[in-house]
Design a protein around this motif. Sequence first.
Motif, mmCIF file in Angstrom:
data_model
loop_
_atom_site.group_PDB
_atom_site.id
_atom_site.type_symbol
_atom_site.label_atom_id
_atom_site.label_comp_id
_atom_site.label_asym_id
_atom_site.label_seq_id
_atom_site.Cartn_x
_atom_site.Cartn_y
_atom_site.Cartn_z
ATOM 1 N N GLY A 68 61.417 27.683 -10.770
ATOM 2 C CA GLY A 68 60.976 29.156 -10.497
ATOM 3 C C GLY A 68 61.888 29.813 -9.560
ATOM 4 O O GLY A 68 61.569 30.899 -9.273
ATOM 5 N N TRP A 69 63.125 29.057 -8.935
ATOM 6 C CA TRP A 69 63.755 29.737 -8.055
ATOM 7 C C TRP A 69 64.504 31.159 -8.324
ATOM 8 O O TRP A 69 64.759 31.824 -7.649
ATOM 9 C CB TRP A 69 64.780 28.589 -7.596
ATOM 10 C CG TRP A 69 65.558 28.190 -8.619
ATOM 11 C CD1 TRP A 69 65.342 27.420 -9.723
ATOM 12 C CD2 TRP A 69 66.963 28.415 -8.919
ATOM 13 N NE1 TRP A 69 66.616 27.242 -10.449
ATOM 14 C CE2 TRP A 69 67.593 28.116 -9.819
ATOM 15 C CE3 TRP A 69 67.976 29.538 -8.090
ATOM 16 C CZ2 TRP A 69 68.948 28.255 -10.353
ATOM 17 C CZ3 TRP A 69 69.137 29.613 -8.556
ATOM 18 C CH2 TRP A 69 69.740 29.162 -9.575
ATOM 19 N N ARG A 70 64.692 31.019 -9.572
ATOM 20 C CA ARG A 70 65.377 32.286 -10.065
ATOM 21 C C ARG A 70 64.599 33.592 -9.743
ATOM 22 O O ARG A 70 65.217 34.610 -9.582
ATOM 23 C CB ARG A 70 65.785 32.202 -11.653
ATOM 24 C CG ARG A 70 67.112 31.259 -11.880
ATOM 25 C CD ARG A 70 67.398 31.276 -13.278
ATOM 26 N NE ARG A 70 68.454 30.360 -13.442
ATOM 27 C CZ ARG A 70 69.845 30.444 -13.122
ATOM 28 N NH1 ARG A 70 70.062 31.686 -12.632
ATOM 29 N NH2 ARG A 70 70.596 29.617 -13.176
ATOM 30 N N ASN A 71 63.548 33.386 -9.795
ATOM 31 C CA ASN A 71 62.717 34.732 -9.610
ATOM 32 C C ASN A 71 62.578 35.125 -8.191
ATOM 33 O O ASN A 71 62.086 36.344 -7.732
ATOM 34 C CB ASN A 71 61.134 34.468 -9.787
ATOM 35 C CG ASN A 71 60.781 34.047 -11.211
ATOM 36 O OD1 ASN A 71 61.549 34.581 -12.065
ATOM 37 N ND2 ASN A 71 60.187 33.329 -11.553
ATOM 38 N N TYR A 72 62.986 34.426 -7.289
ATOM 39 C CA TYR A 72 63.126 34.534 -5.965
ATOM 40 C C TYR A 72 64.825 34.630 -5.315
ATOM 41 O O TYR A 72 64.959 34.872 -4.080
ATOM 42 C CB TYR A 72 62.673 33.539 -4.880
ATOM 43 C CG TYR A 72 61.153 33.291 -5.528
ATOM 44 C CD1 TYR A 72 60.003 34.119 -5.518
ATOM 45 C CD2 TYR A 72 60.862 31.966 -6.118
ATOM 46 C CE1 TYR A 72 58.899 33.695 -6.081
ATOM 47 C CE2 TYR A 72 59.651 31.645 -6.647
ATOM 48 C CZ TYR A 72 58.766 32.725 -6.553
ATOM 49 O OH TYR A 72 57.172 32.316 -7.136
ATOM 50 N N VAL A 73 65.565 34.789 -6.279
ATOM 51 C CA VAL A 73 66.867 34.968 -5.828
ATOM 52 C C VAL A 73 67.617 36.356 -6.403
ATOM 53 O O VAL A 73 67.357 36.515 -7.764
ATOM 54 C CB VAL A 73 67.984 34.002 -6.393
ATOM 55 C CG1 VAL A 73 69.372 33.986 -6.175
ATOM 56 C CG2 VAL A 73 67.389 32.556 -5.645
ATOM 57 N N LEU A 74 68.139 37.085 -5.583
ATOM 58 C CA LEU A 74 68.875 38.364 -6.113
ATOM 59 C C LEU A 74 70.420 38.085 -6.209
ATOM 60 O O LEU A 74 70.877 37.797 -4.786
ATOM 61 C CB LEU A 74 68.580 39.493 -5.166
ATOM 62 C CG LEU A 74 69.391 40.866 -5.686
ATOM 63 C CD1 LEU A 74 68.940 41.344 -7.038
ATOM 64 C CD2 LEU A 74 69.024 41.895 -4.666
ATOM 65 N N GLU A 75 71.083 38.049 -7.348
ATOM 66 C CA GLU A 75 72.484 37.587 -7.065
ATOM 67 C C GLU A 75 73.337 39.071 -7.335
ATOM 68 O O GLU A 75 73.082 39.472 -8.217
ATOM 69 C CB GLU A 75 72.779 36.606 -8.011
ATOM 70 C CG GLU A 75 73.946 36.088 -7.910
ATOM 71 C CD GLU A 75 74.626 34.664 -8.740
ATOM 72 O OE1 GLU A 75 73.549 34.518 -9.656
ATOM 73 O OE2 GLU A 75 75.477 34.479 -8.859
ATOM 74 N N LEU A 76 74.058 39.324 -6.257
ATOM 75 C CA LEU A 76 74.683 40.757 -6.219
ATOM 76 C C LEU A 76 76.417 40.111 -6.207
ATOM 77 O O LEU A 76 76.902 39.279 -5.303
ATOM 78 C CB LEU A 76 74.335 41.477 -5.246
ATOM 79 C CG LEU A 76 72.874 42.184 -5.472
ATOM 80 C CD1 LEU A 76 72.580 42.950 -4.284
ATOM 81 C CD2 LEU A 76 72.965 42.980 -6.657
ATOM 82 N N ASN A 77 77.248 40.957 -6.891
ATOM 83 C CA ASN A 77 78.532 40.763 -6.497
ATOM 84 C C ASN A 77 79.194 42.233 -5.875
ATOM 85 O O ASN A 77 79.075 43.212 -6.650
ATOM 86 C CB ASN A 77 79.343 40.406 -7.773
ATOM 87 C CG ASN A 77 80.615 40.058 -7.272
ATOM 88 O OD1 ASN A 77 81.409 40.801 -6.721
ATOM 89 N ND2 ASN A 77 80.943 38.801 -7.751
ATOM 90 N N ALA A 78 79.660 42.184 -4.568
ATOM 91 C CA ALA A 78 80.148 43.466 -3.802
ATOM 92 C C ALA A 78 81.076 44.194 -4.776
ATOM 93 O O ALA A 78 81.192 45.388 -4.561
ATOM 94 C CB ALA A 78 80.447 43.228 -2.471
ATOM 95 N N SER A 79 82.078 43.257 -5.266
ATOM 96 C CA SER A 79 83.021 44.001 -6.086
ATOM 97 C C SER A 79 82.593 44.673 -7.441
ATOM 98 O O SER A 79 83.409 45.394 -8.005
ATOM 99 C CB SER A 79 84.014 43.026 -6.372
ATOM 100 O OG SER A 79 84.348 42.721 -7.531
#
Lengths: 328, 429
Positions: A68-79
């Motif tokens: 369930g790790w995906r629920n606790y990860v926010l993946e952003l791309n600054a570009s």
Amino acid sequence: MSEEAVMWVEKYRPKMLDEVVDHKSVIESLKGFLKSPNTMPHLLFAGPPGNGKTSVALCLARQLLGPGWRNYVLELNASDERGIQMVRERIKNFTRHVLGTMAKVPFGLVILDESDQMTAEAQTALRRIMEANSRTSRFILICNYSGKIIEPIQSRCAIFRFAPLARGDVENYLRFIAKKEKLNLQDSGVEALIEHCGGDLRRAVNTLQAAATVGRTVDRKTVLQVMGKAGSEEIRDMLGKALKGDFLEARNTLYTLMATYGMSGSDIIRQVHREIFNLKLPPKAQIELADIIGEYDFRLVEGANDDIQLSALLAQLVKYGSQLGEKA
Amino acid sequence: MMWVEKHRPQTPEEVVGNEEAKLKFLSWLKKWKPGGKAALLHGPPGVGKTALVHAAAKAAAYDLIEMNASDARTAEKIMRTAGHAASESSIFQFFSDSKGVLILLDEVDGIYGREDQGGLGAILKLLEESKVPVALTANDISDMRLRELKNACLTIRFQKVRPPVMVAWLEEICRREGLEAEEEALKLIAARSRGDVRSAVNDLQALAEKTRSLRAVDVEKLTARDRQLSVQEVLGEIFLTNNPLYAKRAQAEAEVDRDLLHLSVHENLPYQFTDPEDLAAGYDALSRADVFFGRVKRTQNWGLLSYALEQMSMGVAAARRGKYTPAGYRFPPSRILILGRTKAQRELIKEISAKIGVKCHVSRRRAAADFLPYLRVMFQHSKEAAAAQLASWLGLDEAAVAYLKGEAAKPSSAPARGRKPAGRRGARR
């Protein structure tokens, strides 16, 4: 992850830290955090493109936070994210969400890719966001050049440098994929892939996958064919026209490259730089041209309009070509 | 030197017209004590608001600290430069003969932009805390957002300068410059200016470049072209003039905006500067102009704009060594047409890149550079089933697949594709 990945870069992306080729000392340090997650500071991963920074960050997230790790990860791309305001909003919402379920994980993880694309002002704001949320969240900042990250952020992060991948590791990985995919990958094919992609494993794998659709045997010829179809032919064509003095035709090709391939100015100039050394010119001319290209690469970064800068470069090539012609 | 600078009023008396507003301001400055209100001078451009503040400061021996709308006016910056002086006036006075500091915040009605977040609040705070007099200027204070500012200030209204007063001032300038002029001519200039002294003086200077004895007919010519130059005229000046200064002036009077003009020079340069050295030097100037434009965009420091404008006009004009004959210039620039034609396709590319980005953990930019070209190869060589699998995994729709396969998906992208070979055949040129 219901369906199996079709793009090889995803299909063969390592899942666990131990599967990562290379970066042994980085991996060892990171594994220390698995034993006592609460001691983990914010992290800054720096290194050239396509050498495994994002993969390592994802592996770490998976192993730190469990199922369930995906629920606790926010993946952003600054570009991609438009401005710091957007980043701030999304991080704020995310930390609120993580707080509600905090019993299960030590913290939420924000992975901010290409963070060196942010302006100094945006980074200053980011630094405040990091501080405001450090109770509930850890940040992994990923960048190509740590020098472009402001000092206050650097001093708040443990910095991990991802050295360019060793040639042998790239080769092993490509051969591993070829074996799994039942490809006949020739030595000359590996050579050509490494020549063109350097330590950028992502590009190498994409090129290999494209080559595999051209033929089940991948040798130098197949790789060059793919490179040509992927734009290098047009780039060479454009350079040839400019050096022969046909500026208008060269500029038309430039416009086509930008429109049809959606290539940005910096992608084009990167390829132009590479192609210069494939032209039949004396080394002295090649390095002089590279010097000119470097100047316009810099102006491209400083300027506002890519096609004016690239046209100005083409005009320089026209001039250089005419001088070569006079000397000959 | 620009006459508007050269003949800028040195004393309050020299400021033309608006006598009532002038007296109101001078009496405010004379009576000002710490804790007093600031003065807000408002009215149309070119009527002497800023000039009065300058002249009055000089007359009353104040040191003027000026900030205008072209500064990136964030709250911090204002507090840093203006707030500092405002709170430490005594030190200033101690070290100089000056009576103290007068702060001028120019064109405050331009302040509430996106780039000026908090700028208005910072000004209000500054007005409240300032220990020195502050004067502000604005064109239009009717905006609701300026209400608080208006309440915090003594407002002084400026009006258009009436023609007779203006004519008298133009006569004075003619006298100083040794220029003969019919009264009728000056009246025409004044009428054309619609109460704007600055533009009248600029017109007078422009006319004086061509003749030392100015007649009404000369002004009528100016009127006929309504001051603004067509793109054709401006490009002609830039590419062909013997005096690069004319190119600079033509740029300033162009009817098209600077971006469009920049692109138009870019478009036409290779047709006009056919010599490789001239071409390279001309493009070098355009490229430098673009660098300045980029810096303006990033830093919001509009003071850098003039460097860009000079490079794209004078710079290009000065790059020419050869002689060329005038041409009919291409307009609008083909780059704009191409961008229009390929808009749908570029949107599509963006969309595909975003989808790749999500699946493969990369930015759109990197997806476009490191995935798209290879995906095109994959789609063009894969078997139908494999391609479909790829498309479904990435979540691509029909249009996206058609693009990757190199098929003209939408009619809008067809002309762009059809045009390229046509251009190649065009080698007969």
